[in-house]
Design a protein around this motif. Structure first.
Motif, PDB file in Angstrom:
ATOM      1  N   LEU A 174      37.509  42.101  42.841  1.00 56.57           N
ATOM      2  CA  LEU A 174      37.187  42.642  41.521  1.00 56.57           C
ATOM      3  C   LEU A 174      35.782  42.243  41.091  1.00 56.57           C
ATOM      4  O   LEU A 174      35.067  43.030  40.447  1.00 56.57           O
ATOM      5  CB  LEU A 174      38.210  42.159  40.496  1.00 56.57           C
ATOM      6  N   SER A 175      35.366  41.036  41.443  1.00 56.08           N
ATOM      7  CA  SER A 175      34.019  40.584  41.120  1.00 56.08           C
ATOM      8  C   SER A 175      32.973  41.491  41.757  1.00 56.08           C
ATOM      9  O   SER A 175      31.991  41.891  41.109  1.00 56.08           O
ATOM     10  CB  SER A 175      33.828  39.144  41.595  1.00 56.08           C
TER      11      SER A 175
ATOM     12  N   LEU B 234      36.086  36.490  35.020  1.00 58.69           N
ATOM     13  CA  LEU B 234      37.409  36.872  35.505  1.00 58.69           C
ATOM     14  C   LEU B 234      38.249  35.622  35.671  1.00 58.69           C
ATOM     15  O   LEU B 234      37.815  34.667  36.313  1.00 58.69           O
ATOM     16  CB  LEU B 234      37.302  37.594  36.852  1.00 58.69           C
ATOM     17  N   VAL B 235      39.441  35.616  35.108  1.00 54.85           N
ATOM     18  CA  VAL B 235      40.321  34.450  35.192  1.00 54.85           C
ATOM     19  C   VAL B 235      41.600  34.863  35.908  1.00 54.85           C
ATOM     20  O   VAL B 235      42.440  35.592  35.370  1.00 54.85           O
ATOM     21  CB  VAL B 235      40.661  33.893  33.793  1.00 54.85           C
TER      22      VAL B 235
ATOM     23  N   THR C 299      33.584  33.707  37.665  1.00 49.34           N
ATOM     24  CA  THR C 299      35.019  33.641  37.963  1.00 49.34           C
ATOM     25  C   THR C 299      35.580  32.269  37.605  1.00 49.34           C
ATOM     26  O   THR C 299      34.865  31.267  37.592  1.00 49.34           O
ATOM     27  CB  THR C 299      35.304  33.917  39.458  1.00 49.34           C
ATOM     28  N   ALA C 300      36.863  32.245  37.284  1.00 50.81           N
ATOM     29  CA  ALA C 300      37.582  30.995  36.999  1.00 50.81           C
ATOM     30  C   ALA C 300      39.007  31.151  37.505  1.00 50.81           C
ATOM     31  O   ALA C 300      39.597  32.231  37.398  1.00 50.81           O
ATOM     32  CB  ALA C 300      37.574  30.710  35.504  1.00 50.81           C
TER      33      ALA C 300
ATOM     34  N   ASP D 141      42.181  50.644  37.912  1.00 48.37           N
ATOM     35  CA  ASP D 141      41.142  51.594  38.283  1.00 48.37           C
ATOM     36  C   ASP D 141      39.820  51.058  37.753  1.00 48.37           C
ATOM     37  O   ASP D 141      39.689  50.803  36.552  1.00 48.37           O
ATOM     38  CB  ASP D 141      41.454  52.965  37.679  1.00 48.37           C
ATOM     39  N   ILE D 142      38.839  50.884  38.619  1.00 50.81           N
ATOM     40  CA  ILE D 142      37.601  50.220  38.226  1.00 50.81           C
ATOM     41  C   ILE D 142      36.846  51.011  37.165  1.00 50.81           C
ATOM     42  O   ILE D 142      36.205  50.435  36.269  1.00 50.81           O
ATOM     43  CB  ILE D 142      36.696  49.952  39.460  1.00 50.81           C
TER      44      ILE D 142
END
Length: 230
Positions: free
Chosen positions: A17-18, A6-7, A30-31, A105-106
């Motif tokens: 979100l992670s 995820l950036v 993540t970044a 929406d996940i």
């Protein structure tokens, strides 16, 4: 397990979100910027990049251009608060595999990531590699040769090969009519050009080792055994 990076420069959003994607069965990195992203790609096996457009140092469109050397092995989904149609078109034209607008929406995000991943040729299981045979992978979206070379397939190529290989399990000839029917064409309308063009395109893409044989006046056969991962 698919690995996603995820950036985004919003730390709270990254964390939230992670956690959601981890609960959905993804492995997550993540970044916060392009530098951290490029470093991760050099050191970690990444399948999918979830890339925010509105980054402060270098925006998502610019970062996407910098990902070209990795594009044969990763999928990219643009994620942004911008809902403008022009931005969506620009993202897709620039090479993104999909484009989603926040709030996300996940369930939709998870489905999108899996759909993109099915089209990636690089992630081949050790079982497939050990078969030392032609393999149809990623639900038919990737054809791998016995020497490990993988080629992504278009929708028509996928449909044709799945219909041929499943019917060809005993290496019998599969009729042109049967293949035309699988491709959604009227089998009673004789259309040499359509199938011949599709087969020619596949042979050019796969190369000289491609064991697809034309049986004149009857149809096609695949002269080697194939592993089909469904």
């Amino acid at each position: 397990m698919l690995k996603v990076i995820l950036v985004d420069d919003d730390i709270d959003f990254l964390h939230e979100l992670s956690e959601s994607l981890t609960r959905s069965g993804f492995e997550v990195e993540t970044a916060e910027n392009h530098i951290q992203l490029y470093q991760a790609l050099e050191t970690v096996q990444i399948d999918l990049v979830l890339l925010d457009i509105g980054l402060p140092e270098k925006d998502g469109f610019s970062i996407l251009q910098g990902l070209q050397s990795w594009r044969d092995r990763i999928g990219v989904v643009m994620l942004t608060a911008r809902g403008d149609t022009g931005d969506r078109v620009r993202g897709l034209i620039s090479g993104a595999d999909s484009y989603l607008v926040k709030p996300i929406d996940i369930a939709e995000l998870s489905a999108t990531l899996h759909a993109v991943a099915r089209r990636l040729p690089h992630r081949i299981t050790s079982t497939c590699a050990q078969n030392n045979r032609w393999s149809l992978l990623k639900d038919g979206w990737v054809l791998q040769s016995p020497d490990g070379v993988s080629k992504s397939l278009t929708g028509q190529e996928r449909t044709f090969l799945k219909a041929l290989l499943i019917s060809n399990s005993s290496q019998k000839v599969v009729s042109r009519k049967s293949l035309m029917r699988s491709l959604g064409r009227d089998p009673n309308i004789y259309d040499d050009h359509f199938l011949d063009t599709l087969v020619s395109r596949l042979r050019t893409k796969i190369g000289k080792s491609f064991p697809l044989q034309t049986v004149r006046g009857k149809g096609y056969t695949f002269s080697e055994k194939v592993f089909i991962d469904q």
